[in-house]
Design a protein around this motif. Structure first.
Motif, PDB file in Angstrom:
ATOM      1  N   GLY A 223      -6.093  -4.558 -10.867  1.00 26.40           N
ATOM      2  CA  GLY A 223      -6.582  -3.183 -10.961  1.00 26.40           C
ATOM      3  C   GLY A 223      -5.942  -2.275  -9.928  1.00 26.40           C
ATOM      4  N   HIS A 224      -6.679  -1.246  -9.554  1.00 24.63           N
ATOM      5  CA  HIS A 224      -6.125  -0.224  -8.660  1.00 24.63           C
ATOM      6  C   HIS A 224      -7.199   0.226  -7.683  1.00 24.63           C
ATOM      7  CE1 HIS A 224      -2.740   2.666  -8.078  1.00 24.63           C
ATOM      8  NE2 HIS A 224      -3.689   3.379  -7.493  1.00 24.63           N
ATOM      9  N   SER A 225      -6.806   0.402  -6.426  1.00 27.31           N
ATOM     10  CA  SER A 225      -7.757   0.846  -5.403  1.00 27.31           C
ATOM     11  C   SER A 225      -7.221   2.067  -4.664  1.00 27.31           C
ATOM     12  CB  SER A 225      -8.027  -0.288  -4.407  1.00 27.31           C
ATOM     13  OG  SER A 225      -8.990   0.116  -3.451  1.00 27.31           O
TER      14      SER A 225
ATOM     15  N   ARG B 120       0.862  -1.186   0.000  1.00 22.36           N
ATOM     16  CA  ARG B 120       0.000   0.000   0.000  1.00 22.36           C
ATOM     17  C   ARG B 120       0.896   1.232   0.000  1.00 22.36           C
ATOM     18  NH1 ARG B 120      -3.200  -3.475   3.848  1.00 22.36           N
ATOM     19  NH2 ARG B 120      -1.857  -2.714   5.527  1.00 22.36           N
TER      20      ARG B 120
ATOM     21  N   ILE C 200      -8.186  -1.377   0.811  1.00 19.95           N
ATOM     22  CA  ILE C 200      -7.610  -1.257  -0.548  1.00 19.95           C
ATOM     23  C   ILE C 200      -6.908  -2.551  -0.948  1.00 19.95           C
ATOM     24  CG2 ILE C 200      -7.490   1.282  -0.646  1.00 19.95           C
ATOM     25  CD1 ILE C 200      -4.516   1.109   0.072  1.00 19.95           C
TER      26      ILE C 200
ATOM     27  N   HIS D  53     -12.403   1.074  -6.597  1.00 27.55           N
ATOM     28  CA  HIS D  53     -11.591   0.101  -7.323  1.00 27.55           C
ATOM     29  C   HIS D  53     -11.871   0.292  -8.806  1.00 27.55           C
ATOM     30  CE1 HIS D  53     -10.679  -4.189  -8.720  1.00 27.55           C
ATOM     31  NE2 HIS D  53      -9.535  -3.681  -8.316  1.00 27.55           N
TER      32      HIS D  53
ATOM     33  N   GLY E 188     -17.634  -0.402  -8.379  1.00 32.28           N
ATOM     34  CA  GLY E 188     -16.292  -0.144  -7.844  1.00 32.28           C
ATOM     35  C   GLY E 188     -16.241   0.846  -6.701  1.00 32.28           C
TER      36      GLY E 188
ATOM     37  N   GLU F 185      -3.304   4.023  -1.395  1.00 25.79           N
ATOM     38  CA  GLU F 185      -3.650   3.326  -2.629  1.00 25.79           C
ATOM     39  C   GLU F 185      -2.843   2.047  -2.780  1.00 25.79           C
ATOM     40  OE1 GLU F 185      -2.391   5.391  -6.331  1.00 25.79           O
ATOM     41  OE2 GLU F 185      -1.738   7.015  -5.022  1.00 25.79           O
TER      42      GLU F 185
ATOM     43  N   MET G 243      -9.558  -4.930  -2.064  1.00 29.28           N
ATOM     44  CA  MET G 243     -10.091  -4.637  -3.396  1.00 29.28           C
ATOM     45  C   MET G 243      -9.196  -5.191  -4.509  1.00 29.28           C
ATOM     46  SD  MET G 243     -12.836  -3.097  -2.518  1.00 29.28           S
ATOM     47  CE  MET G 243     -13.697  -1.968  -3.577  1.00 29.28           C
ATOM     48  N   VAL G 244      -7.882  -5.143  -4.314  1.00 30.25           N
ATOM     49  CA  VAL G 244      -6.977  -5.587  -5.384  1.00 30.25           C
ATOM     50  C   VAL G 244      -6.551  -7.053  -5.257  1.00 30.25           C
ATOM     51  CG1 VAL G 244      -6.137  -3.266  -5.948  1.00 30.25           C
ATOM     52  CG2 VAL G 244      -4.904  -4.623  -4.233  1.00 30.25           C
TER      53      VAL G 244
ATOM     54  N   ALA H 254      -9.235   4.880 -11.428  1.00 30.39           N
ATOM     55  CA  ALA H 254      -9.573   4.897  -9.990  1.00 30.39           C
ATOM     56  C   ALA H 254      -9.694   6.342  -9.494  1.00 30.39           C
ATOM     57  CB  ALA H 254      -8.531   4.130  -9.187  1.00 30.39           C
TER      58      ALA H 254
ATOM     59  N   GLU I  74      -8.236   4.758  -1.266  1.00 31.77           N
ATOM     60  CA  GLU I  74      -9.093   5.048  -0.113  1.00 31.77           C
ATOM     61  C   GLU I  74      -8.914   6.495   0.312  1.00 31.77           C
ATOM     62  OE1 GLU I  74      -9.571   2.485   3.570  1.00 31.77           O
ATOM     63  OE2 GLU I  74      -8.186   3.976   4.377  1.00 31.77           O
TER      64      GLU I  74
END
Ligand code: MV4
Length: 454
Positions: A332-334, A227, A299, A392, A365, A241, A302-303, A399, A336
């Motif tokens: 993908g990409h997350s 992260r 996060i 996400h 997402g 992220e 999510m990924v 994102a 917060e």
């Protein structure tokens, strides 16, 4: 599996733990102070026990009252969440002594990682890169001076019992050492009851990158990627992220291997986080280990697709790490954004008011982890986190775009919140470029009316 888990916490994380337990078919006990009578964790738990008046020391930090609540409800495990007693070795020990499984590390591991100088030694021995510096606790300002002169300036003096920036001093010349040592020492002594200090070389403009690990009781540990937590203000994270915009697959494997080696060296069980400083050459150094679930865990969920709270509970119930969490590939990409009841126009002063109107965003997402609702009176006694907005998408640009759309949809009237500040960051070119470090918010100029018509 546990039959009933007592949640020794409040706010969004208490709710998050209740959700995980209920999906696992585990009953839940909420505890609450009189200030939290109308809180959602009280409403959604199977049972709730009032444990005292609002002040933390009389409620969420009061070990005898928590244990009594577990006993009268016949709970078999205790989840501490984050903050409060999550990293109290005493609480971990007393839970075990009273036959509650503590859903967190053993007292030994909490203490080993809570002592930052010792933790650094342990990691170094395990082959994890650590910040260059002195070995162990300084005998006094004279030794600090000697070592600083030897390694060259700037240096950092850190309290071994500190962490998260507390009891830390930056020193950029020989004449600053004695004073910095003495003030940090006093601060540590009065703040933590322990004045032990250590010294390191200062890493310039680092990024804060942390790696999530998960360990089972069968000797296995996996990492669940990193992260990026460099967007912080006074050591309070505001945006996180995953993945980090600067970590490629090669670096991820190195970070992950280091984090796993660190975790294995202490036979870590459950969820943990290894924090690193990443310098301009992409060299990384162990900073601290957090022996708890963290605010920003979603996060990673999510990924990776993992439910970290469920996995944490399962690990402490003796389960093995599921096959699909080995050699994870981040999808993908997350991002917060922490929604705090604070006024970004007034130095982030808390704004604990009644929420008069409340609308949360939705759609593909978008995830909200929050205990807030319309009509909720925010108590003045606790932290100002109202909730977390997590998105996400396929890649970082999408994102950011999705976060902008979600922030735009969000309505919270009553308290001031960090939402406008997040909107300004999402629109910032440097943030969008991904080229930033932990100093980003120091120079970030927030203009609340930017982009508005009037
Ligand atoms: C450092 C550093 C530079 N060099 N140590 C701040 C929180 C605490 N966990 C350690 N911190 C730092 N330690 C050395 N040797 C810079 C920081 C630091 C920082 C680290 C992570 C995220 C934000 C930060 C903001 C200021 C300083």
């Amino acid at each position: 599996m546990f039959k009933k888990v007592l949640i020794a916490n409040r706010g969004e994380i208490a709710l998050r733990i209740i959700r995980a337990c209920h999906e696992l078919g585990v009953k839940t006990v909420a505890v609450y102070s009189t200030a939290d009578e109308y809180s959602l964790h009280v409403k959604f738990a199977d049972e709730a026990v009032c444990i005292g008046p609002p002040a933390g020391k009389d409620s969420y930090l009061n070990i005898p009252r928590l244990i009594a609540a577990g006993e009268i409800t016949n709970a078999d495990a205790v989840h501490p969440g984050y903050g409060f007693l999550a990293e109290s070795s005493q609480f971990s020990r007393i839970c075990a002594e009273n036959d509650f499984t503590f859903i967190g590390p053993t007292p030994y591991i909490i203490d080993a990682m809570g002592n930052k100088s010792q933790a650094k030694k342990t990691m170094k021995k395990a082959g994890v890169p650590v910040v260059p510096g002195g070995e162990g606790i300084l005998s006094g300002p004279e030794e600090a001076q000697e070592l600083a002169d030897e390694m060259g300036y700037p240096v950092m003096l850190k309290a071994s019992a500190g962490g998260g920036g507390r009891g830390m001093r930056f020193v950029d010349s020989p004449d600053g050492v004695e004073r910095a040592y003495n003030t940090a020492f006093q601060e540590a002594l009065s703040g933590f009851g322990n004045g032990d200090m250590y010294i390191e070389k200062f890493i310039e403009n680092p990024r804060h990158i942390e790696v999530q690990i998960l360990g089972d009781s069968h000797g296995n540990i996996v990492h669940l990627g990193e992260r990026e937590c460099s967007i912080q203000r006074r050591h309070q994270k505001l945006i996180e992220e995953s993945p980090s915009p600067v970590v490629d697959e090669t670096l991820r494997q190195k970070l992950g291997a280091a984090a796993i080696a660190g975790g294995k060296s202490v036979n870590y069980i459950g969820v943990g986080t290894i924090e690193f400083l990443l310098d301009k050459n992409n060299d990384f150094y162990f900073m601290e280990m957090n022996t708890r679930i963290q605010v920003e865990h979603p996060i990673t969920e999510m990924v990776t697709g993992a439910d970290l709270i469920k996995q944490q509970i399962l690990m402490h119930a003796g389960e093995k790490i599921p096959e699909n969490l080995y050699n994870i590939k981040l999808q993908g990409h997350s991002i917060e954004c922490r929604i705090n009841a604070e006024d970004p126009n007034k130095g982030f002063i808390p704004s604990p008011l009644k929420i008069e109107s409340y609308h949360m965003p939705g759609g593909k997402g978008v995830r909200i982890d929050s205990h807030a609702y319309a009509g909720y009176q925010i108590p003045t006694y606790y932290d100002s986190l109202l909730g977390k907005l997590i998105v996400h998408a396929k890649n970082r640009n999408r994102a950011i775009n999705r976060m902008q759309r979600a922030l735009e949809e969000t309505i919270i009237e009553g308290p001031k919140t960090t939402i406008p500040y997040h909107q300004a960051i999402m629109a910032n070119d440097q943030f969008k470029s991904g080229n930033f470090d932990t100093s980003f918010l120091e120079s970030f100029e927030f203009n609340p009316n930017e982009g508005e018509d009037e």
